[in-house]
Design a protein around this motif. Sequence first.
Motif, short mmCIF file in Angstrom:
data_model
loop_
_atom_site.label_atom_id
_atom_site.label_comp_id
_atom_site.label_asym_id
_atom_site.label_seq_id
_atom_site.Cartn_x
_atom_site.Cartn_y
_atom_site.Cartn_z
N ASN A 28 -32.71 -20.58 8.46
CA ASN A 28 -32.67 -21.78 7.63
C ASN A 28 -33.74 -21.73 6.54
N ILE A 29 -34.91 -21.25 6.88
CA ILE A 29 -35.99 -21.13 5.90
C ILE A 29 -35.61 -20.10 4.83
N ALA A 30 -35.07 -18.98 5.26
CA ALA A 30 -34.71 -17.92 4.32
C ALA A 30 -33.61 -18.36 3.37
N SER A 31 -32.72 -19.22 3.82
CA SER A 31 -31.62 -19.66 2.97
C SER A 31 -31.95 -20.90 2.14
N ALA A 32 -33.12 -21.45 2.33
CA ALA A 32 -33.52 -22.65 1.57
C ALA A 32 -33.71 -22.29 0.10
N THR A 33 -33.41 -23.23 -0.75
CA THR A 33 -33.59 -23.00 -2.19
C THR A 33 -35.06 -23.09 -2.54
N VAL A 34 -35.46 -22.37 -3.57
CA VAL A 34 -36.85 -22.37 -4.01
C VAL A 34 -37.02 -23.16 -5.30
N ASP A 35 -35.98 -23.83 -5.74
CA ASP A 35 -36.06 -24.68 -6.94
C ASP A 35 -36.87 -25.93 -6.62
N ALA A 36 -37.07 -26.74 -7.62
CA ALA A 36 -37.76 -28.02 -7.41
C ALA A 36 -37.00 -28.81 -6.36
N PRO A 37 -37.71 -29.53 -5.50
CA PRO A 37 -37.04 -30.27 -4.43
C PRO A 37 -35.97 -31.20 -4.99
N SER A 38 -34.79 -31.12 -4.42
CA SER A 38 -33.70 -32.00 -4.84
C SER A 38 -33.54 -33.11 -3.82
N ARG A 39 -33.15 -34.24 -4.29
CA ARG A 39 -32.97 -35.39 -3.40
C ARG A 39 -31.50 -35.52 -3.04
N VAL A 40 -31.22 -35.39 -1.75
CA VAL A 40 -29.88 -35.59 -1.24
C VAL A 40 -30.00 -36.55 -0.07
N GLU A 41 -29.44 -37.70 -0.21
CA GLU A 41 -29.51 -38.73 0.83
C GLU A 41 -30.95 -39.01 1.23
N GLY A 42 -31.87 -39.01 0.26
CA GLY A 42 -33.25 -39.37 0.53
C GLY A 42 -34.09 -38.28 1.18
N ARG A 43 -33.54 -37.09 1.31
CA ARG A 43 -34.29 -35.98 1.92
C ARG A 43 -34.46 -34.86 0.91
N SER A 44 -35.56 -34.21 0.96
CA SER A 44 -35.80 -33.10 0.04
C SER A 44 -35.75 -31.78 0.79
N ASP A 45 -35.58 -30.70 0.04
CA ASP A 45 -35.59 -29.37 0.64
C ASP A 45 -36.95 -29.09 1.27
N ALA A 46 -38.00 -29.67 0.69
CA ALA A 46 -39.34 -29.45 1.23
C ALA A 46 -39.45 -30.03 2.64
N VAL A 47 -38.84 -31.18 2.85
CA VAL A 47 -38.86 -31.80 4.18
C VAL A 47 -38.09 -30.92 5.16
N ASP A 48 -36.92 -30.43 4.74
CA ASP A 48 -36.13 -29.56 5.61
C ASP A 48 -36.90 -28.28 5.94
N THR A 49 -37.57 -27.73 4.95
CA THR A 49 -38.35 -26.51 5.18
C THR A 49 -39.49 -26.78 6.15
N ALA A 50 -40.14 -27.91 5.99
CA ALA A 50 -41.23 -28.27 6.91
C ALA A 50 -40.72 -28.42 8.34
N LYS A 51 -39.58 -29.06 8.49
CA LYS A 51 -39.00 -29.22 9.82
C LYS A 51 -38.64 -27.86 10.42
N ASN A 52 -38.12 -26.97 9.58
CA ASN A 52 -37.79 -25.64 10.07
C ASN A 52 -39.03 -24.84 10.43
N MET A 53 -40.11 -25.05 9.72
CA MET A 53 -41.37 -24.38 10.06
C MET A 53 -41.87 -24.86 11.43
N VAL A 54 -41.73 -26.15 11.69
CA VAL A 54 -42.11 -26.70 13.00
C VAL A 54 -41.22 -26.11 14.09
N GLU A 55 -39.91 -26.04 13.82
CA GLU A 55 -38.97 -25.44 14.77
C GLU A 55 -39.33 -23.97 15.04
N LEU A 56 -39.72 -23.27 13.99
CA LEU A 56 -40.11 -21.87 14.12
C LEU A 56 -41.30 -21.73 15.06
N LYS A 57 -42.30 -22.57 14.87
CA LYS A 57 -43.50 -22.52 15.72
C LYS A 57 -43.18 -22.92 17.16
#
Length: 85
Positions: A28-57
């Motif tokens: 999930n982290i590898a497939s995440a976009t590296v562009d500026a965070p986009s807002r989709v339904e109030g969530r940003s890619d940065a939030v998803d990446t952070a959640k995936n980093m927590v899942e990774l740990k």
Amino acid sequence: MQISGSAFTAGISTFQSGQQRVERAAGNIASATVDAPSRVEGRSDAVDTAKNMVELKQGQYQAEIGAKVVKTADEVLGTLIDIRA
């Protein structure tokens, strides 16, 4: 012997679950976009990446715990064999 077998099984299962969790989060982290965070339904890619980093740990810790269970079960079995021999 059944107790030790159960510990091995539980340890291996925990390790494998942790490994799968790491692989899923890393993908999930590898497939995440590296562009500026986009807002989709109030969530940003940065939030998803952070959640995936927590899942990774968490997956890492889960795999480490599984490995420790297997190691401990191995040591207990070795001790039991030494006592009976």
